[in-house]
Design a protein around this motif. Structure first.
Motif, PDB file in Angstrom:
ATOM      1  N   TYR A 274       0.832  -1.206   0.000  1.00 45.53           N
ATOM      2  CA  TYR A 274       0.000   0.000   0.000  1.00 45.53           C
ATOM      3  C   TYR A 274       0.868   1.258   0.000  1.00 45.53           C
ATOM      4  N   LYS A 305      -6.045   0.764  -5.160  1.00 49.05           N
ATOM      5  CA  LYS A 305      -5.856   2.130  -4.676  1.00 49.05           C
ATOM      6  C   LYS A 305      -6.701   3.134  -5.464  1.00 49.05           C
ATOM      7  N   TYR A 308     -10.200   2.516  -3.959  1.00 51.55           N
ATOM      8  CA  TYR A 308     -10.243   2.616  -2.488  1.00 51.55           C
ATOM      9  C   TYR A 308     -11.250   1.636  -1.878  1.00 51.55           C
TER      10      TYR A 308
END
Length: 311
Positions: A274, A305, A308
């Motif tokens: 991440y 990402k 989300y």
């Protein structure tokens, strides 16, 4: 005195007769053309063949490649297993299969480096050669890296399984992704908690699948080293090819100090991925070969990402 033994020999037919015995026949008179420009080209027939194809190509193609690494050995030759494909519209009967391996050999003669810069060039050029709007290349290979024992400093070679994938689309550009699978040691937190002494441990396999940003350059940041560290630094202990007793003591104690459930492993590795700015999405999968069970323990986590959203 030693006597030489003799054996009776069976009189065999000659080689031509033996071939006839097993079905060989004389060539027939050949009437079809031998010049390429006079031969029928069925693959290039244009007609309505009902459906567009998502992918057509070749797979399980083994070929030597060169791999660069930030870890020793910095340059290594290994065997890559390739998959090549492109889409095909319904007006084309087939693709030119020979062009996939023809281009592979062309790149090999120049020194085929398995990095994203070379793979992007290969994939775009392949699409042009096939006269298609897209092409896909995937290569899997063992990547070797030096590992030294923590106390004695004695070294040897470990390896991880690596896959690199490039998709080229004329209208969208490149999509880059990769995976790395490596073995680690995990020690059971529950076993440590409930036992008066000791704890059972196991060998686990961590597999990370990642997608990169469009402008990612692996000649600057080596993704192989980064993913390897994400798996090994979060494990109870690393694996080593050579260990002496002082090394074994150190690693055993390190594992005891860092217990990990399989669930812990995927979450800790995910946290490292991440934080890597070149990675847009990832999946982490861990399988532990349980030492006190007949079954394996598994866990996985996926994260995008750009969206989300944990899955």
């Amino acid at each position: 005195m030693n006597k030489t033994k003799t054996f009776p020999l069976k009189q065999l037919p000659n080689k031509e007769q033996r071939h006839k015995l097993f079905g060989s026949v004389m060539p027939i008179e050949k009437t079809k053309p031998v010049e390429k420009n006079k031969m029928a080209d069925l693959q290039n027939v244009k007609r309505d063949f009902l459906f567009d194809l998502d992918a057509v190509g070749v797979s399980n193609v083994k070929h030597p490649i060169t791999v660069y690494s930030k870890l020793k050995p910095a340059t290594q030759t290994t065997i890559g297993t390739f998959y090549f494909a492109s889409s095909l519209n319904n007006t084309s009967k087939g693709t030119n299969m020979s062009r996939f391996t023809e281009q592979l050999n062309h790149y090999h003669t120049k020194g085929f480096i398995s990095d994203f810069t070379s793979l992007k060039s290969f994939t775009e050029e392949l699409a042009v050669r096939l006269e298609q709007k897209d092409a896909t290349l995937e290569v899997t290979f063992p990547w070797f890296y030096e590992r030294k024992a923590p106390q004695s400093g004695l070294g040897g070679m470990n390896h991880a399984e690596v896959t690199m994938k490039v998709v080229y689309e004329k209208d969208k550009g490149f999509t880059l992704s990769a995976s790395l699978s490596v073995l680690i040691t995990t020690l059971c937190p529950c076993s440590k908690e409930i036992s008066e002494y000791s704890a059972h441990n196991q060998r686990g396999r961590v597999t990370m699948e990642v997608s990169f940003t469009d402008d990612y350059d692996d000649t600057i940041v080596d993704w192989k080293e980064a993913l390897l560290d994400a798996a090994e630094s979060n494990a109870s202990a690393r694996l080593h090819p050579v260990l002496k007793r002082p090394d074994e003591k150190m690693i055993t104690e390190q594992a005891y100090e860092n217990p990990r459930f399989v669930e812990d492993m995927v979450r800790l590795v995910a946290a490292d991925l991440y934080e890597m700015t070149d990675i847009t999405k990832f999946k982490v999968y861990c399988r532990n070969e349980e030492s006190i069970h007949m079954h394996d323990a598994i866990a996985s986590v996926s994260y995008d990402k750009l969206n989300y959203d944990f899955k």
